[in-house]
Design an enzyme around this catalytic site. Structure first.
Site, PDB file in Angstrom:
ATOM      1  N   THR C  93       0.862  -1.182   0.000  1.00  0.00           N
ATOM      2  CA  THR C  93       0.000   0.000   0.000  1.00  0.00           C
ATOM      3  C   THR C  93       0.894   1.226   0.000  1.00  0.00           C
ATOM      4  O   THR C  93       1.548   1.523   1.003  1.00  0.00           O
ATOM      5  CB  THR C  93      -0.909  -0.003   1.235  1.00  0.00           C
ATOM      6  OG1 THR C  93      -1.788  -1.135   1.136  1.00  0.00           O
ATOM      7  CG2 THR C  93      -1.763   1.253   1.301  1.00  0.00           C
ATOM      8  N   LYS C 169      -7.292   0.957  -3.046  1.00  0.00           N
ATOM      9  CA  LYS C 169      -6.889   0.437  -1.737  1.00  0.00           C
ATOM     10  C   LYS C 169      -7.027   1.508  -0.662  1.00  0.00           C
ATOM     11  O   LYS C 169      -7.529   1.237   0.447  1.00  0.00           O
ATOM     12  CB  LYS C 169      -5.435  -0.066  -1.795  1.00  0.00           C
ATOM     13  CG  LYS C 169      -4.869  -0.530  -0.455  1.00  0.00           C
ATOM     14  CD  LYS C 169      -5.559  -1.786   0.089  1.00  0.00           C
ATOM     15  CE  LYS C 169      -5.195  -2.086   1.531  1.00  0.00           C
ATOM     16  NZ  LYS C 169      -3.924  -2.729   1.726  1.00  0.00           N
ATOM     17  N   LYS C 238      -1.018   6.199   8.619  1.00  0.00           N
ATOM     18  CA  LYS C 238      -0.347   6.351   7.327  1.00  0.00           C
ATOM     19  C   LYS C 238      -1.345   6.253   6.175  1.00  0.00           C
ATOM     20  O   LYS C 238      -1.353   7.089   5.257  1.00  0.00           O
ATOM     21  CB  LYS C 238       0.727   5.271   7.152  1.00  0.00           C
ATOM     22  CG  LYS C 238       1.553   5.421   5.884  1.00  0.00           C
ATOM     23  CD  LYS C 238       2.229   4.119   5.452  1.00  0.00           C
ATOM     24  CE  LYS C 238       1.220   3.174   4.809  1.00  0.00           C
ATOM     25  NZ  LYS C 238       1.793   2.023   4.089  1.00  0.00           N
TER      26      LYS C 238
END
Lengths: 293, 293, 293, 293
Positions: C93, C169, C238
């Site tokens: 990711t 995502k 994050k």
């Protein structure tokens, strides 16, 4: 003293003239040549490349953002070529992380580094009335300070770690953005009930909020055109983003800053990116179905 | 003139003395007897019940919230019993919807109604330095104005619809709460980098933000105890809630006010409900793991 | 096919075994040697350096963040040394901006690039039940797809531009974080009135919200310890930060994501950074004065 | 059993038919006569006034909000005139404070009070597939339950205090509104990068978020017209406002709910007040400069 000045944007000419008026020999560099020529005509020396402006006792730089400084000061080789003992005074509003990297890098190269972001618009720079927020090693700061005073109403010192001056600058600009949004929301609430925002701002700026920032920005919001830009919306977004990043790095949530960030993005999406950042206030009116202007 | 005064909280004594000093005959009512006795000793007349304070030319009331006014002025029968031609000047900070209902009800009863919420703390009331925000029918306002001037630095008029003065008061108190939260977040960001909040506030209040509100609240946040309360946290929450309700009624979103409301609730949940509303700023430090005090 | 696999974190072993089970020759690299040895014992080949894992037909990488990929894949020289015709499938990711830079860089080097971030926890990787979000040039994707199917419940394709899979995502992880915070707030509201959060979640997950995500995270919040971490709080922060950055780059405000970001920072400041990201929900209870656990 | 039913809005007919199908004698009241006549033709008895519908063993009411219940049940005198032993089952979504006042008032009058708000749309009411959230004194609830089961997929009990069922209903509707806004923001982020929101929702509703609520609302947001309204935007705002008020009363901040409230107000200001509340999601697209529809 021999002084370098890099970056002659809308603040640069005023800074340059004040430095020359103070009796200093000035070497200037700018990406586009126009502003350089005007100053050369007044006695400044043209730097052919950024490194030339670092062959001095003190070099001041005033560039728009981290990437520009990286390119002009570091990638160009200017810093590597700096004259021994030179002190670099960075007047730009940069990220805290970048300021820390710059301080470390200057240390490695043996160049002094002072962060000295300023509060004030171009007219204040020309009039020598800026408020300068300065931080850096004591000897570097002592060398730079007489120059800063040539264009400052006051020099405010915040210690030996340069990035602390940048933190203060971000905290102040965040506070300004919050005031702009708040004036917008308060004005939109008033107008929802038939009270002109000008009447509300007149009350506020003559009583509890009788400060320069409220008067300046209240007038801009009253006007409602947000053009021409004194400080662009995209730069306002940048500064709030930097404040949020600085907060995150030290685990400090700033919920008001988050709302401001969303508001700036929305204003830019609405086509106002090149307008003055006071246009942030327009969102409060637009969201209520009563857009300004 | 024969003047009634209902509600002798921490503002009431100052108002009363200024009215008597202005040469007016004063009849006072208060739920608890202590403050009444002190004023009777200085020449005021005791009202046995609220209705007695409405046997006057002008009656001023200063009560904490909508419900108290409903009870003391309406449910007690005082309004029904008011002397013909009496004007009721409501100094309280009430909801906009309540102000509108009160204006309609007074109209039905043939009693004049002026909304005149004030800016300023008890010492300003005593010194005759309040800023009074007034709205109401022209004749009622003309009758009330000389009395308001006895305790006002200035009387600001906002038209014939009484609730407009309440909207302005809510907009100002919202702006104050936003300033408090912003000072908290800016100070917490500064302290995350080792800069004392006092140093940041000193810069701000001597440059762009040199206004009374910033100086007063900056000092309270520097102190960090938030006691004793000049204006309680629960009242701060009430005023922001009223601003949000006023916005919603006119389809005006106030995203900053939403953040403030959450912050007040969190502060009250943390046990600070009886502290000064400047304690809202404490949330920014607590959320960053560095609680004040 | 000869397949490389870089990064044997908590997902890597499951991926590796499924690839070998599919009959492929596997070369594996990992920073720490432990996980490598286990797989070598099962028939995999040890890569001495990242470049060795690029001497293959297809190389999959699963690293924690942009910086790690920059270091292991680019700075190490692995990409420069890749076998002709090799396709790099990045399962990590990453930020949208980084994905775009990687796609361009791979193009310059003549290496295929497919972004293929996955949905699912380590047990799903081992069971071959991940949902794989894939995007890249048609020929690269065609070459990679049979490998992805070895560990996928389904491969979802999102076009030729690799970063689009990363956007998807981020959008999904943002939605998960929003669900976590919402479950926290709804549960905190219920408990404020004496209704156990478990009772609320039981209703929700058996009616309108009967989805795997609600069941999994509802159970974690019921438990309230948030340890051990399946996905760490710092990684949750994050991902929300990357979603906000992706939004900002395309002028798309995400106000819920802003609230989530502040909540993650606050949770980390409270000492929960190493806990599972479902601990975000704990904030809603803490802010109401009823901390979990 | 003799059953009363007050309020024949878009849920009422389905409820009535299921009650009659269960073999109960039904007396119905509605403000407008149309829906009454249709049911009388099917065997129900017309109540001339609300009090007539309280001459029963159990009276169910389904009205839009607090004010309507206050007027129809209390101010009309219906409650005062209720048959001895009657139990009032309030199916409406009301504020927690109002539910508590109603419970107290019914207690004074000797009338049982059960709160039984429902989850589900009119088609579920007609099909007898609602989820009913019920709370009240054990004997009242026992008497009401067989009736509730006639139109329920399941009756969920939340204890003896009626308002607890209302809290649960508000928590669920808040969760739905949060999901709507989140789907809007996630979809707007995807579309900023050229990924259709339908593709994102297809992934989500077939994997982690495979729940009825996501499927139903994902389809509505894909469609993007938000008409006709199954549940109006103004009612969505009302329910989020009630959730916030319930939170505030117990000092429980709900920051996501605050964002939702602002979004609903903005949508209504944009002219979407009569559209379906799923139109809340449209704000995420409008704020990014890509309005739907």
């Amino acid at each position: 003293m021999h002084v370098g000045l890099i970056g002659l944007g809308n603040m640069g000419a005023g800074l340059a003239r004040n430095l020359m008026k103070g009796g200093h020999e000035l070497t200037v560099w700018n990406r586009s040549p126009g502003p350089v020529e005007a100053l050369v005509a007044e006695g400044a020396t043209r730097a052919e490349k950024p490194a030339d402006a670092f062959q001095t006792d003190v070099t001041l730089s005033m560039l728009s953002q981290d990437e520009a400084i990286e390119e002009v000061v570091v990638a160009s080789g200017a810093l590597d070529a700096a004259k021994a003992g030179c002190v670099h005074v960075n007047l730009s509003t940069v990220s805290v992380a970048f300021a820390d990297r710059m301080a470390a890098l200057h240390g490695e190269k043996g160049v002094g580094y002072v962060a000295a972001p300023v509060l004030g618009r171009p007219d204040a720079a020309a009039a020598g009335k800026l408020n300068v927020l300065a931080a850096g090693a004591a000897d570097s700061l002592a060398k730079a300070r007489p120059l800063l005073e040539l264009f400052a109403a006051k020099v405010w010192e915040f210690g030996e770690k340069p990035s602390r001056a940048n933190v203060v600058k971000l905290a102040v600009n965040f506070s300004l953005a919050s005031m702009i949004e708040t004036l917008g929301e308060a004005g939109s609430l008033a107008e929802a009930y038939g009270i002109g925002r000008a009447d509300l701002y007149e009350l506020m700026t003559n009583t509890l909020f009788s400060a320069p920032a409220y008067k300046t920005y209240g007038a801009l919001i009253e006007d409602g055109t947000f053009e021409p830009a004194g400080f662009k919306m995209t730069l306002g977004l940048k500064d709030v983003r930097l404040a949020l990043a600085a907060g995150e790095a030290q685990r400090t949530p700033l919920p008001i800053a988050s709302v401001l960030r969303d508001g700036f993005i929305e204003a830019i999406a609405a086509g106002d990116g090149e307008k003055d950042w006071s246009g942030l206030a327009g969102g409060a009116f637009r969201r209520a179905g009563r857009p300004l202007g």
